[in-house]
Motif scaffolding. Structure first.
Motif, PDB file in Angstrom:
ATOM      1  N   PRO A 111      45.740 -84.318   0.282  1.00  0.00           N
ATOM      2  CA  PRO A 111      45.843 -82.952   0.824  1.00  0.00           C
ATOM      3  C   PRO A 111      46.699 -82.073  -0.056  1.00  0.00           C
ATOM      4  CG  PRO A 111      47.203 -84.493   2.075  1.00  0.00           C
ATOM      5  CD  PRO A 111      46.361 -85.316   1.146  1.00  0.00           C
ATOM      6  N   TRP A 112      46.370 -80.789  -0.092  1.00  0.00           N
ATOM      7  CA  TRP A 112      47.138 -79.809  -0.852  1.00  0.00           C
ATOM      8  C   TRP A 112      48.298 -79.325   0.016  1.00  0.00           C
ATOM      9  CZ3 TRP A 112      45.798 -77.332  -5.655  1.00  0.00           C
ATOM     10  CH2 TRP A 112      44.669 -77.896  -6.260  1.00  0.00           C
ATOM     11  N   SER A 113      49.415 -79.049  -0.604  1.00  0.00           N
ATOM     12  CA  SER A 113      50.554 -78.510   0.123  1.00  0.00           C
ATOM     13  C   SER A 113      51.309 -77.562  -0.782  1.00  0.00           C
ATOM     14  CB  SER A 113      51.493 -79.630   0.601  1.00  0.00           C
ATOM     15  OG  SER A 113      51.976 -80.371  -0.490  1.00  0.00           O
ATOM     16  N   ALA A 114      51.844 -76.508  -0.192  1.00  0.00           N
ATOM     17  CA  ALA A 114      52.618 -75.532  -0.950  1.00  0.00           C
ATOM     18  C   ALA A 114      54.038 -76.039  -1.108  1.00  0.00           C
ATOM     19  CB  ALA A 114      52.618 -74.176  -0.233  1.00  0.00           C
ATOM     20  N   VAL A 115      54.629 -75.884  -2.280  1.00  0.00           N
ATOM     21  CA  VAL A 115      55.985 -76.333  -2.555  1.00  0.00           C
ATOM     22  C   VAL A 115      56.852 -75.124  -2.808  1.00  0.00           C
ATOM     23  CG1 VAL A 115      57.435 -77.718  -4.070  1.00  0.00           C
ATOM     24  CG2 VAL A 115      55.106 -78.475  -3.544  1.00  0.00           C
ATOM     25  N   ALA A 116      57.980 -75.075  -2.141  1.00  0.00           N
ATOM     26  CA  ALA A 116      58.886 -73.939  -2.314  1.00  0.00           C
ATOM     27  C   ALA A 116      59.482 -73.953  -3.703  1.00  0.00           C
ATOM     28  CB  ALA A 116      60.008 -74.005  -1.276  1.00  0.00           C
ATOM     29  N   PRO A 117      59.547 -72.791  -4.370  1.00  0.00           N
ATOM     30  CA  PRO A 117      60.113 -72.745  -5.732  1.00  0.00           C
ATOM     31  C   PRO A 117      61.594 -73.056  -5.734  1.00  0.00           C
ATOM     32  CG  PRO A 117      59.746 -70.522  -4.910  1.00  0.00           C
ATOM     33  CD  PRO A 117      59.137 -71.452  -3.885  1.00  0.00           C
ATOM     34  N   ARG A 118      62.057 -73.690  -6.820  1.00  0.00           N
ATOM     35  CA  ARG A 118      63.478 -73.975  -6.946  1.00  0.00           C
ATOM     36  C   ARG A 118      64.249 -72.702  -7.251  1.00  0.00           C
ATOM     37  NH1 ARG A 118      63.470 -78.602 -11.341  1.00  0.00           N
ATOM     38  NH2 ARG A 118      62.034 -77.108 -12.259  1.00  0.00           N
ATOM     39  N   LYS A 119      65.537 -72.695  -6.876  1.00  0.00           N
ATOM     40  CA  LYS A 119      66.373 -71.524  -7.143  1.00  0.00           C
ATOM     41  C   LYS A 119      66.577 -71.373  -8.635  1.00  0.00           C
ATOM     42  CE  LYS A 119      68.932 -71.742  -2.780  1.00  0.00           C
ATOM     43  NZ  LYS A 119      70.269 -71.854  -2.159  1.00  0.00           N
ATOM     44  N   LYS A 120      66.563 -70.153  -9.093  1.00  0.00           N
ATOM     45  CA  LYS A 120      66.748 -69.877 -10.510  1.00  0.00           C
ATOM     46  C   LYS A 120      68.207 -70.048 -10.890  1.00  0.00           C
ATOM     47  CE  LYS A 120      62.931 -66.622 -11.015  1.00  0.00           C
ATOM     48  NZ  LYS A 120      62.547 -65.255 -11.402  1.00  0.00           N
ATOM     49  N   ALA A 134      46.844 -72.127 -10.912  1.00  0.00           N
ATOM     50  CA  ALA A 134      47.137 -71.209  -9.806  1.00  0.00           C
ATOM     51  C   ALA A 134      47.044 -69.754 -10.251  1.00  0.00           C
ATOM     52  CB  ALA A 134      48.526 -71.487  -9.239  1.00  0.00           C
ATOM     53  N   THR A 135      47.269 -69.502 -11.562  1.00  0.00           N
ATOM     54  CA  THR A 135      47.277 -68.121 -12.040  1.00  0.00           C
ATOM     55  C   THR A 135      46.323 -67.871 -13.197  1.00  0.00           C
ATOM     56  OG1 THR A 135      49.120 -68.607 -13.550  1.00  0.00           O
ATOM     57  CG2 THR A 135      49.697 -67.813 -11.354  1.00  0.00           C
ATOM     58  N   SER A 136      45.767 -68.904 -13.788  1.00  0.00           N
ATOM     59  CA  SER A 136      44.909 -68.748 -14.961  1.00  0.00           C
ATOM     60  C   SER A 136      43.457 -69.072 -14.619  1.00  0.00           C
ATOM     61  CB  SER A 136      45.396 -69.657 -16.098  1.00  0.00           C
ATOM     62  OG  SER A 136      44.451 -69.689 -17.147  1.00  0.00           O
ATOM     63  N   VAL A 137      42.570 -68.119 -14.854  1.00  0.00           N
ATOM     64  CA  VAL A 137      41.146 -68.327 -14.615  1.00  0.00           C
ATOM     65  C   VAL A 137      40.607 -69.418 -15.539  1.00  0.00           C
ATOM     66  CG1 VAL A 137      38.865 -67.246 -14.675  1.00  0.00           C
ATOM     67  CG2 VAL A 137      40.830 -65.952 -13.834  1.00  0.00           C
ATOM     68  N   THR A 138      41.035 -69.397 -16.799  1.00  0.00           N
ATOM     69  CA  THR A 138      40.574 -70.390 -17.760  1.00  0.00           C
ATOM     70  C   THR A 138      40.960 -71.801 -17.337  1.00  0.00           C
ATOM     71  OG1 THR A 138      40.626 -68.845 -19.622  1.00  0.00           O
ATOM     72  CG2 THR A 138      40.809 -71.181 -20.152  1.00  0.00           C
ATOM     73  N   ALA A 139      42.237 -71.998 -16.985  1.00  0.00           N
ATOM     74  CA  ALA A 139      42.695 -73.325 -16.557  1.00  0.00           C
ATOM     75  C   ALA A 139      41.964 -73.772 -15.298  1.00  0.00           C
ATOM     76  CB  ALA A 139      44.200 -73.302 -16.319  1.00  0.00           C
ATOM     77  N   ARG A 140      41.693 -72.840 -14.405  1.00  0.00           N
ATOM     78  CA  ARG A 140      41.006 -73.202 -13.159  1.00  0.00           C
ATOM     79  C   ARG A 140      39.573 -73.653 -13.435  1.00  0.00           C
ATOM     80  NH1 ARG A 140      43.135 -69.456 -10.416  1.00  0.00           N
ATOM     81  NH2 ARG A 140      41.536 -67.863 -10.475  1.00  0.00           N
ATOM     82  N   LEU A 194      40.002 -72.370  -6.457  1.00  0.00           N
ATOM     83  CA  LEU A 194      39.471 -73.530  -7.164  1.00  0.00           C
ATOM     84  C   LEU A 194      38.065 -73.871  -6.680  1.00  0.00           C
ATOM     85  CD1 LEU A 194      39.853 -75.806  -9.197  1.00  0.00           C
ATOM     86  CD2 LEU A 194      41.008 -77.127  -7.409  1.00  0.00           C
ATOM     87  N   ARG A 195      37.862 -73.816  -5.377  1.00  0.00           N
ATOM     88  CA  ARG A 195      36.526 -74.091  -4.836  1.00  0.00           C
ATOM     89  C   ARG A 195      35.513 -73.059  -5.314  1.00  0.00           C
ATOM     90  NH1 ARG A 195      38.676 -75.372   1.291  1.00  0.00           N
ATOM     91  NH2 ARG A 195      39.054 -77.633   1.015  1.00  0.00           N
ATOM     92  N   GLU A 196      35.930 -71.788  -5.381  1.00  0.00           N
ATOM     93  CA  GLU A 196      35.038 -70.737  -5.879  1.00  0.00           C
ATOM     94  C   GLU A 196      34.695 -70.969  -7.350  1.00  0.00           C
ATOM     95  OE1 GLU A 196      37.268 -67.243  -5.087  1.00  0.00           O
ATOM     96  OE2 GLU A 196      36.708 -67.131  -2.953  1.00  0.00           O
ATOM     97  N   GLY A 202      49.260 -72.255  -1.337  1.00  0.00           N
ATOM     98  CA  GLY A 202      48.389 -73.396  -1.541  1.00  0.00           C
ATOM     99  C   GLY A 202      46.964 -73.169  -1.078  1.00  0.00           C
ATOM    100  N   GLU A 203      46.799 -72.529   0.057  1.00  0.00           N
ATOM    101  CA  GLU A 203      45.455 -72.300   0.584  1.00  0.00           C
ATOM    102  C   GLU A 203      44.657 -71.362  -0.319  1.00  0.00           C
ATOM    103  OE1 GLU A 203      43.765 -73.599   3.066  1.00  0.00           O
ATOM    104  OE2 GLU A 203      45.418 -74.989   3.419  1.00  0.00           O
TER     105      GLU A 203
END
Length: 274
Positions: free
Chosen positions: A10-19, A124-130, A53-55, A46-47
């Protein structure tokens, strides 16, 4: 190649670490710089990432590129598994004491095929990588794969647009007739790398590519305008057993680890020592 497809985790969203102050000043990595290009998209949860990705997978599945590219990959993998199956049948259940250790059993057609992925960008942000990730998922679906196996199993390395040193390292890590005969590489054309680099530079900086490039078979993926940036210069490589066995023995005896001390424009991060 028949193996059960493992259920996806399953996919899950992970909270970003503090900078931190130090992380704010670090130089962006190559994949991050690529993600900020013209095809970059804002971060998503995540959703949303899963939906994109499915698209991408569905668009790729319906494209002219997909069926031809998948056929190229599966044909090469079929040839590789065929040569291993032929070797297994010829030897029966005897091990090759001269080249196989106790942890390296001969592969058979019923063995699962391992798939290892290197160098994929931020999907998550790159069309090419996806799109590159979507193609890998379609390839796994076509081949009925889904397991990561022990050493000695046929392995596909999926590494589109990685640095030349990474391909050289991969060859060095599998530098034997037995190991390379089990390897398929989907990535930058090694023949084009040989053609682009000066012979002196190729042999000095990337000796394992230089030694093996004439003894592999390479099949380029088809090119279409829609996926030019995604799969340009991408080929499927496999290593025919007869060609490997025909190489001189001293070629395999030389296994010096690459260090890239004087290599310019290195596209991998070297381990710091001292």
């Amino acid at each position: 190649m028949a193996a059960g497809v493992a259920a996806p985790e399953p996919w899950s969203a992970v909270a970003p670490r503090k900078k931190t102050k130090s992380s704010a000043r670090r130089r962006p990595r190559r994949d991050e710089r690529r993600a900020r290009g013209p095809q970059a998209e804002p971060e998503a949860d995540g959703e949303a990432v899963l939906r994109r990705l499915r698209e991408a997978e569905e668009d790729l599945r319906n494209s002219d590129f997909c069926s031809s590219a998948l056929e190229t990959v599966t044909q090469c993998l079929g040839k590789q598994l065929g040569q291993l199956q032929g070797l297994t049948e010829a030897l029966g259940r005897l091990a090759l004491s001269s080249s196989l250790g106790p942890e390296e059993p001969l592969a058979t057609s019923t063995s699962p095929v391992t798939c290892v992925c290197y160098g994929l960008g931020n999907f998550a942000t790159s069309v090419t990588a996806r799109s590159q990730l979507a193609f890998m998922l379609l390839f796994l679906e076509r081949c009925q794969e889904g397991k990561r196996s022990i050493q000695g199993q046929p392995t596909v390395f999926y590494m589109p647009h990685c640095g030349t040193a990474l391909y050289n390292n991969l060859l060095w890590s599998n530098w034997s007739v037995d190991a390379l005969s089990r390897v398929v590489i989907i990535g930058n054309s090694l023949q084009c790398i040989e053609e682009r680099l000066l012979t002196k530079i190729l042999h000095k900086n990337y000796p394992y590519i230089a030694k093996i490039v004439k003894s592999l078979e390479e099949f380029p993926l088809p090119q279409t305008p829609r996926y030019t940036d995604t799969f340009n210069d991408t080929s499927v490589h496999w290593f025919p057993l007869l060609k490997l066995q025909g190489l001189p023995g001293d070629l395999w005896a030389s296994r010096e680890e690459p260090d890239y001390q004087d290599c310019e424009d290195l596209e991998i991060i070297r381990k710091q020592t001292g």
